[in-house]
Design an enzyme around this catalytic site. Structure first.
Site, PDB file in Angstrom:
ATOM      1  N   CYS A   5      45.642 -22.479  -6.310  1.00 29.21           N
ATOM      2  CA  CYS A   5      45.441 -23.062  -7.634  1.00 29.21           C
ATOM      3  C   CYS A   5      44.052 -22.713  -8.152  1.00 29.21           C
ATOM      4  O   CYS A   5      43.170 -22.321  -7.401  1.00 29.21           O
ATOM      5  CB  CYS A   5      45.559 -24.586  -7.606  1.00 29.21           C
ATOM      6  SG  CYS A   5      47.157 -25.203  -7.082  1.00 29.21           S
ATOM      7  N   GLY A  31      46.783 -18.453  -9.451  1.00 31.73           N
ATOM      8  CA  GLY A  31      48.081 -19.091  -9.582  1.00 31.73           C
ATOM      9  C   GLY A  31      48.791 -18.614 -10.826  1.00 31.73           C
ATOM     10  O   GLY A  31      48.208 -18.645 -11.914  1.00 31.73           O
ATOM     11  N   ASN A 104      42.881 -28.271  -6.436  1.00 31.13           N
ATOM     12  CA  ASN A 104      43.030 -26.990  -5.760  1.00 31.13           C
ATOM     13  C   ASN A 104      42.860 -27.255  -4.271  1.00 31.13           C
ATOM     14  O   ASN A 104      41.818 -27.738  -3.844  1.00 31.13           O
ATOM     15  CB  ASN A 104      41.974 -26.021  -6.289  1.00 31.13           C
ATOM     16  CG  ASN A 104      41.704 -24.830  -5.383  1.00 31.13           C
ATOM     17  OD1 ASN A 104      40.589 -24.373  -5.282  1.00 31.13           O
ATOM     18  ND2 ASN A 104      42.732 -24.313  -4.738  1.00 31.13           N
ATOM     19  N   GLY A 105      43.889 -26.968  -3.476  1.00 30.51           N
ATOM     20  CA  GLY A 105      43.766 -27.183  -2.043  1.00 30.51           C
ATOM     21  C   GLY A 105      45.028 -27.755  -1.455  1.00 30.51           C
ATOM     22  O   GLY A 105      46.123 -27.620  -2.005  1.00 30.51           O
ATOM     23  N   TYR A 245      39.332 -11.737  -0.385  1.00 30.96           N
ATOM     24  CA  TYR A 245      40.440 -11.458  -1.296  1.00 30.96           C
ATOM     25  C   TYR A 245      40.577 -12.421  -2.466  1.00 30.96           C
ATOM     26  O   TYR A 245      40.750 -11.997  -3.604  1.00 30.96           O
ATOM     27  CB  TYR A 245      41.755 -11.447  -0.512  1.00 30.96           C
ATOM     28  CG  TYR A 245      42.985 -11.290  -1.382  1.00 30.96           C
ATOM     29  CD1 TYR A 245      43.285 -10.075  -1.983  1.00 30.96           C
ATOM     30  CD2 TYR A 245      43.841 -12.363  -1.623  1.00 30.96           C
ATOM     31  CE1 TYR A 245      44.403  -9.937  -2.792  1.00 30.96           C
ATOM     32  CE2 TYR A 245      44.962 -12.227  -2.422  1.00 30.96           C
ATOM     33  CZ  TYR A 245      45.237 -11.019  -3.013  1.00 30.96           C
ATOM     34  OH  TYR A 245      46.333 -10.880  -3.807  1.00 30.96           O
ATOM     35  N   SER A 288      43.590  -4.736  -4.181  1.00 28.28           N
ATOM     36  CA  SER A 288      42.948  -5.531  -3.138  1.00 28.28           C
ATOM     37  C   SER A 288      41.987  -4.744  -2.259  1.00 28.28           C
ATOM     38  O   SER A 288      41.036  -5.307  -1.719  1.00 28.28           O
ATOM     39  CB  SER A 288      44.015  -6.192  -2.268  1.00 28.28           C
ATOM     40  OG  SER A 288      44.906  -5.229  -1.740  1.00 28.28           O
ATOM     41  N   ASP A 350      42.984  -1.495   3.078  1.00 31.91           N
ATOM     42  CA  ASP A 350      43.480  -2.709   2.444  1.00 31.91           C
ATOM     43  C   ASP A 350      42.714  -3.900   3.003  1.00 31.91           C
ATOM     44  O   ASP A 350      42.036  -3.784   4.033  1.00 31.91           O
ATOM     45  CB  ASP A 350      44.979  -2.879   2.672  1.00 31.91           C
ATOM     46  CG  ASP A 350      45.634  -3.756   1.595  1.00 31.91           C
ATOM     47  OD1 ASP A 350      44.923  -4.197   0.664  1.00 31.91           O
ATOM     48  OD2 ASP A 350      46.854  -3.987   1.676  1.00 31.91           O
ATOM     49  N   CYS A 443      35.027 -21.559   7.265  1.00 35.64           N
ATOM     50  CA  CYS A 443      36.384 -21.740   7.760  1.00 35.64           C
ATOM     51  C   CYS A 443      36.996 -20.358   7.933  1.00 35.64           C
ATOM     52  O   CYS A 443      37.191 -19.623   6.967  1.00 35.64           O
ATOM     53  CB  CYS A 443      37.221 -22.571   6.787  1.00 35.64           C
ATOM     54  SG  CYS A 443      38.943 -22.751   7.327  1.00 35.64           S
ATOM     55  N   CYS A 446      42.306 -18.791   9.837  1.00 34.05           N
ATOM     56  CA  CYS A 446      43.426 -17.847   9.799  1.00 34.05           C
ATOM     57  C   CYS A 446      43.209 -16.684  10.761  1.00 34.05           C
ATOM     58  O   CYS A 446      44.163 -16.052  11.203  1.00 34.05           O
ATOM     59  CB  CYS A 446      43.639 -17.331   8.372  1.00 34.05           C
ATOM     60  SG  CYS A 446      42.192 -16.591   7.603  1.00 34.05           S
TER      61      CYS A 446
END
Length: 457
Positions: A5, A31, A104-105, A245, A288, A350, A443, A446
């Site tokens: 978002c 978004g 957003n989140g 990104y 990207s 990429d 953070c 991922c």
């Protein structure tokens, strides 16, 4: 992957609705499913909620002109949880009058909270976690709207930036870990809040600063700005994927140009994984991979060539409606520049590999164009873990790097070689620091599975 978002707010501006629409247009990359604008004239709230992209509103200016008032908040959405039909900001009544709220989140304990709220008699109209916060505000018995909002957020866990509006004020805030972004700007006498600085640029606003982790900003109907820190302090854990990104390259994060950071990422990638000696050119996956490819080309000395051309007029909905169209989706969006590719050995750049399906199709297009060898370089570490903080990532079993080794991925992708940026190289490129393995500065869950906020509740 998709960002979740984007949010925007402006106070005390005679073109509040129009500037809010412009700001949301600049945040469209965060978004594309829907957008909403809510304005206040100090007596009432006026709202516009639409599916699709923001540019559609500029062909129907009468809709914007119906949004009366000097104050506005807005939202663009790519749903990561909850139903796709609900469009934010959510407007409702509370004991302080009408309120609107957008975020957003992702709240990791939203489901449990919704269950408890339902037992208390709250009626939910959607399954989006923003409505959970709305109900928590309504049932809180504090003295002011702001106190109720803080009380509500003290009960949630997760990553978030919020904007909220009543008849009296606009509120903007970041979660105590600062995972999701929010910046403060100003145009004339109007204060602006936005997910990224590019939304300030489009309306001619200047950047004041980023909100700090856990900071709450209030802007009164008279334009008075106040800052407070009502939450227990946590370690700052800003999402490092914003650099890789999610953010637009023309945005600024932590006083750094995102574009320049991405070039530095490409430079470090070239140092860690240089091209083979017989490589002819660097080819980015548009859009990207472009910024990192520039840095990689500058470091390696090889020429950067646009061997893949992107069609920017293909919308998300166009490439999804039928199986026949889905099967040619990559060709609709990308085409190879055959004249420069035939018999060439290329380094393909990429930003990431998620499932690997799209990139595999791009490799197939390049091989059909006559490319001799493809050496794949990825400007992030392997994505092995799902995000629970508002990024639309697949479950772990669908992440290619979580299930296969690099050698196996080389065969799956049908490339000659594959290298990822190391997590150490990423930290060096972003902040010129060594990753603190005991307490990471960002953070990076991922990549590492090191989640800064509990995801089990």
């Amino acid at each position: 992957m998709h960002e979740e978002c984007g949010i925007f707010a402006i106070a005390c501006n005679d073109k509040a609705a129009f500037n809010c629409a412009l700001g949301l247009h600049a945040l469209q990359h965060r978004g594309q499913e829907s957008f909403g604008i809510v304005t206040s004239n100090n007596n009432n709230l006026f709202s516009l909620h639409m599916h699709g992209q923001v540019n559609s509103i500029f062909d129907n200016m009468e809709e914007i002109e119906k949004l009366y008032g000097m104050h506005a908040i807005g939202h663009v959405r790519y749903s990561t949880s909850g139903d796709k039909s609900t469009i934010q900001p959510i407007v409702s009544d509370c004991r302080f009058g009408k309120m609107a709220i957008a975020h957003n989140g992702n709240l990791t304990n939203a489901t449990n909270l919704a269950t408890e709220l339902t037992k208390k008699g709250c009626v939910f109209k959607s399954s989006v976690d923003t409505e959970v916060v709305s109900h928590l505000i309504k049932i809180s018995n504090k003295e002011t709207f702001l106190d109720n909002l803080v009380d509500a957020l003290n009960q949630v866990k997760g990553a978030y930036s919020f904007v909220a509006m009543t008849m009296d004020e606009i509120v903007g805030l970041r979660d105590p870990a600062g995972i999701r972004p929010l910046v403060l700007g100003k145009i004339d006498d109007a204060y602006v809040l936005a997910s990224e600085t590019c939304a300030l640029d489009i309306i001619g606003a200047s950047l004041i600063r980023e909100l700090e982790a856990g900071e709450v900003i209030t802007i009164s109907k008279d334009g008075e700005l106040k800052s407070l820190f009502p939450f227990a302090k946590e370690k700052s854990s800003f999402c490092i994927f914003e650099y890789i990104y999610f953010s637009r390259p023309d945005s600024v994060i932590e006083n750094q140009s995102v574009y320049e950071v991405r070039k530095e990422i490409g430079k470090v990638l070239a140092q860690e994984s240089p091209p083979p000696q017989d490589a002819d050119m660097i080819v980015p996956v548009p859009d990207s991979g472009i910024s990192a490819a520039i840095g990689y080309a500058n470091q390696s000395g090889l020429p950067l060539e646009f061997g893949i051309i992107r069609n920017h007029y293909i919308g998300r909905t166009f490439i999804q409606p039928t199986e026949q169209v889905r099967n040619i989706g990559v060709r609709l969006k990308h085409n190879t520049n055959n004249h420069i590719l035939k018999n060439k050995s290329i380094v393909l750049i990429d930003d990431s590999i998620v499932r690997g399906t799209t990139l595999k199709k791009i490799v197939f297009l390049l091989l059909n164009a006559g490319v001799r060898e493809i050496h794949l370089r990825i400007s992030s570490p392997p994505i092995k873990h799902s995000c629970f903080y508002g990024i639309d990532t697949p479950q772990c079993e669908k992440l290619i790097a979580n299930n296969f080794s690099v050698e196996e991925m080389i065969k799956i992708m049908d490339v000659s070689s594959l290298n990822f940026l190391s997590i150490e190289g990423l930290y060096h490129a972003v902040k010129k620091v060594k990753r603190n393995d005991e307490s990471p500065q960002y953070c990076d869950a991922c990549f590492t599975g090191n989640y800064p906020i509990d995801i089990k509740n």
